[in-house]
Design a protein around this motif. Structure first.
Motif, mmCIF file in Angstrom:
data_model
loop_
_atom_site.group_PDB
_atom_site.id
_atom_site.type_symbol
_atom_site.label_atom_id
_atom_site.label_comp_id
_atom_site.label_asym_id
_atom_site.label_seq_id
_atom_site.Cartn_x
_atom_site.Cartn_y
_atom_site.Cartn_z
ATOM 1 N N ALA A 55 0.851 -1.185 0.000
ATOM 2 C CA ALA A 55 0.000 0.000 0.000
ATOM 3 C C ALA A 55 0.885 1.233 0.000
ATOM 4 O O ALA A 55 1.811 1.353 0.792
ATOM 5 N N GLY A 56 0.613 2.154 -0.902
ATOM 6 C CA GLY A 56 1.422 3.360 -0.997
ATOM 7 C C GLY A 56 0.922 4.444 -0.052
ATOM 8 O O GLY A 56 -0.178 4.377 0.487
ATOM 9 N N TYR A 57 1.742 5.412 0.169
ATOM 10 C CA TYR A 57 1.365 6.540 1.000
ATOM 11 C C TYR A 57 0.664 7.575 0.122
ATOM 12 O O TYR A 57 1.162 7.938 -0.930
ATOM 13 N N GLU A 58 -0.492 8.031 0.561
ATOM 14 C CA GLU A 58 -1.197 9.073 -0.163
ATOM 15 C C GLU A 58 -0.610 10.440 0.150
ATOM 16 O O GLU A 58 -0.495 11.276 -0.718
ATOM 17 N N ARG A 59 -0.283 10.640 1.434
ATOM 18 C CA ARG A 59 0.262 11.930 1.862
ATOM 19 C C ARG A 59 1.422 11.691 2.822
ATOM 20 O O ARG A 59 1.378 10.787 3.631
ATOM 21 N N VAL A 60 2.411 12.532 2.716
ATOM 22 C CA VAL A 60 3.531 12.496 3.650
ATOM 23 C C VAL A 60 3.605 13.867 4.305
ATOM 24 O O VAL A 60 3.682 14.884 3.626
ATOM 25 N N GLU A 61 3.537 13.877 5.634
ATOM 26 C CA GLU A 61 3.598 15.144 6.365
ATOM 27 C C GLU A 61 4.990 15.292 6.971
ATOM 28 O O GLU A 61 5.492 14.396 7.636
ATOM 29 N N ASP A 73 1.609 15.562 -1.248
ATOM 30 C CA ASP A 73 0.515 14.747 -1.740
ATOM 31 C C ASP A 73 0.996 13.968 -2.957
ATOM 32 O O ASP A 73 1.476 14.555 -3.936
ATOM 33 N N SER A 74 0.876 12.645 -2.925
ATOM 34 C CA SER A 74 1.397 11.816 -4.026
ATOM 35 C C SER A 74 0.625 12.044 -5.315
ATOM 36 O O SER A 74 1.173 11.913 -6.399
ATOM 37 N N GLY A 75 -0.645 12.442 -5.221
ATOM 38 C CA GLY A 75 -1.405 12.730 -6.422
ATOM 39 C C GLY A 75 -0.919 13.985 -7.133
ATOM 40 O O GLY A 75 -0.962 14.088 -8.357
#
Length: 77
Positions: A55-61, A73-75
């Motif tokens: 599962a990938g990370y959608e967001r990294v803070e 944000d990966s998008g």
């Protein structure tokens, strides 16, 4: 009759000791400098290698040194 000259040997000993000390200090300084400069610093680019199957990370803070946050944000990337 001895072929060795002990006076020459004892007079060169301090010079050899100083030369060895300088050489060891230089090697140690070079190793320390290589170690310090190899660590990531502010401004370096971090890359994320995609891996399959997980599962990938959608967001990294990320929290900055002044306690402000930055959200990656990966998008958008």
């Amino acid at each position: 009759m001895h072929t060795r000259n002990r006076k020459t040997l004892t007079s060169l000993l301090p010079s050899v000791a100083v030369a060895a000390t300088v050489m060891v200090a230089g090697i140690g300084g070079n190793a320390l400098g290589t170690y310090v400069n190899s660590a990531p610093q502010v401004g370096h680019i971090i890359t994320f290698v995609p891996s399959g199957g997980g599962a990938g990370y959608e967001r990294v803070e990320v929290r900055r040194t002044d306690n402000s946050t930055c959200v990656l944000d990966s998008g958008v990337m």
